[in-house]
Design an enzyme around this catalytic site. Structure first.
Site, short mmCIF file in Angstrom:
data_model
loop_
_atom_site.label_atom_id
_atom_site.label_comp_id
_atom_site.label_asym_id
_atom_site.label_seq_id
_atom_site.Cartn_x
_atom_site.Cartn_y
_atom_site.Cartn_z
N ARG A 215 0.85 -1.20 0.00
CA ARG A 215 0.00 0.00 0.00
C ARG A 215 0.89 1.25 0.00
NH1 ARG A 215 1.69 1.83 3.92
NH2 ARG A 215 0.50 3.75 3.70
N ALA B 4 0.82 5.13 -2.16
CA ALA B 4 0.74 5.38 -3.60
C ALA B 4 1.99 4.95 -4.38
CB ALA B 4 0.42 6.87 -3.83
N ARG C 106 -7.57 -0.52 -6.94
CA ARG C 106 -7.86 0.64 -6.06
C ARG C 106 -7.99 1.88 -6.95
NH1 ARG C 106 -4.45 1.35 -0.66
NH2 ARG C 106 -6.38 2.36 -0.01
N ASP D 92 -2.20 10.81 -2.32
CA ASP D 92 -2.51 9.77 -3.31
C ASP D 92 -2.82 10.35 -4.68
OD1 ASP D 92 -3.07 8.46 -0.60
OD2 ASP D 92 -2.96 6.81 -2.04
N ASN E 35 -5.59 12.46 0.35
CA ASN E 35 -4.72 11.61 1.17
C ASN E 35 -5.62 10.87 2.16
OD1 ASN E 35 -2.07 10.68 1.94
ND2 ASN E 35 -2.30 11.84 3.82
N LYS E 36 -5.02 10.03 2.97
CA LYS E 36 -5.76 9.20 3.91
C LYS E 36 -6.83 9.99 4.66
CE LYS E 36 -5.52 5.73 4.36
NZ LYS E 36 -6.51 4.83 3.67
O1 MRU Z 1 -4.87 3.36 2.07
P1 MRU Z 1 -3.37 3.54 2.08
O2 MRU Z 1 -2.72 3.01 3.30
O3 MRU Z 1 -2.74 3.06 0.81
O4 MRU Z 1 -3.19 5.13 2.11
C1 MRU Z 1 -1.90 5.65 2.00
C2 MRU Z 1 -1.83 7.11 2.14
O5 MRU Z 1 -2.81 7.79 2.30
C3 MRU Z 1 -0.47 7.71 1.96
O6 MRU Z 1 -0.36 8.89 2.71
C4 MRU Z 1 -0.22 8.03 0.49
O7 MRU Z 1 -0.45 6.91 -0.31
C5 MRU Z 1 1.15 8.54 0.24
S1 MRU Z 1 2.39 7.30 0.43
C6 MRU Z 1 3.88 8.04 0.14
#
Ligand code: MRU
Length: 368
Positions: A57, A59, A100, A257, A267-268
């Protein structure tokens, strides 16, 4: 605490080749922090499942694993006919792209791999297969350098904020660390670059939001940082406001993302709330974004597709028994939210720092 950075990076390497490039070797992130287990991905269904279930997981890491996937599965295509080969590569690409929807790096990496195959379509299939392996490796290697560049820019910000003899309070959300990339992370890169430049772990104090519902901050970011010797805390997401009010947090770094052309950043889930609180308390809020995460074809955050996930992640996933009565609806489970560009102090890319107006700043850096 000892700074055992390289040893640690080696141990938790997110994506690498298995023996003879016949499998993709990933660390299963769903088992961290208690179990460090690597799994071997051998078919496209297993890679799709690993991305969907967040075994791999973040991005950039999703992008790297998808690129590896294209190379490996394309190598298994049994034909010498270039047109048929390209058609099958496209099918694999479309299948992996359905895992995804939000992180644009997935589509970026898949498209780059397909375009590489198309650009070499007149060569023998055996040659195209070799080129695809090389391209996948390039994507991984570039990611390491991209994170380093982001880290250097972020480290300059840390140096400006550092007061002698005092730990510097930094906040982050989710995991945009080594586990989400090929090495340094994006939001964690400034801290890792600080260690490389002679800072000690105790010079910084990173406050990791636990990041409900999948706990990437608690399980992954704090695991990474503490193993790198950095002073680390975890707080529940709802404690961020009080923590910022104390004045302990001097800067916030988050990953992303997908960034829209106007600088709105997905982002998350929880990131936008954090940015709103940060604005209230005057804490600088930076988004760390490889340029592959900036999607100039997506005009604003409203156009970014937001992944909705299984309600059980809220209700029961981390508990011995469900913590919500069975009849209660937990179907609203978005994996991401979008932070308005006007809440963002700056977007740090590997090509340089961007400030509003972001579309102009991106274009100036050659991001199209
Ligand atoms: O659902 P996830 O765990 O894949 O979410 C990840 C994030 O939100 C990260 O902050 C994002 O992908 C950046 S990773 C450098």
């Amino acid at each position: 605490m000892k700074n055992n950075l390289d040893e640690f990076f080696e141990k938790v390497i997110t994506v690498k080749w298995g023996p003879d490039k016949k499998s993709i070797d990933i660390i299963d992130q769903t088992l961290l922090p208690n179990t460090i287990k690597r799994i071997q991905i051998k078919d496209k269904e297993a890679l799709w499942e690993a991305i969907k279930k967040l075994r791999v997981r973040g991005a950039p890491a999703i992008g790297v694993s998808a690129a590896y996937g294209i190379a490996m599965f394309a190598n298994e295509i049994e034909t010498d006919d270039q047109a048929k080969f390209l058609e099958e590569v496209k099918q694999i690409k479309d299948y992996l792209a359905s895992s995804r929807p939000t992180a644009v790096n997935l589509f970026w990496a898949l498209n780059r791999m397909e375009q590489t195959a198309i650009a070499n379509k007149d060569k023998p299939v055996s040659e195209i297969k070799k080129i695809l392996f090389e391209e996948a490796e390039k994507i991984r290697e570039e990611d390491v350098q991209i994170s380093r560049n982001i880290g250097k820019i972020g480290f300059d910000l840390l140096k400006d904020l550092k007061e002698d003899g005092k730990e510097l309070g930094i906040m982050t959300h989710c995991n945009a660390g080594t586990l989400a990339t090929a090495k340094y992370g994006t939001a964690t890169a400034p801290m890792y670059i600080a260690l490389e430049n002679g800072w000690e772990g105790k010079d910084m104090h990173v406050y990791c939001d636990e990041t409900r519902p999948l706990l990437q901050g608690a399980r992954l970011t704090s695991f990474e940082l503490v193993n790198s010797g950095i002073t680390t805390s975890v707080q529940c997401d709802n404690m961020a406001s009080l923590l910022m009010k104390t004045g302990k947090i001097k800067i916030i770094f988050v990953g992303c993302d997908r960034v829209a052309a106007n600088g709105d950043a997905a982002n998350k889930i929880g990131t936008s709330g954090l940015a709103i609180i940060a604005k209230h308390y005057g804490v600088p809020f930076y988004v760390c974004a490889p340029s592959s995460t900036i999607d100039m074809h997506t005009k604003t955050g409203d156009d970014i597709p937001i992944e909705m996930r299984d309600p059980e992640e809220i209700k029961s996933m981390w508990y011995k028994e469900p913590m919500v009565p069975a009849a209660v609806d937990t179907s609203f489970n978005p994996a991401f939210d979008v932070t308005d560009h006007n809440l963002i102090t700056g977007i740090i890319t590997e090509k340089g720092m961007c400030h509003a107006p972001y579309d102009e700043a991106f274009k100036k850096l050659g991001i199209v």
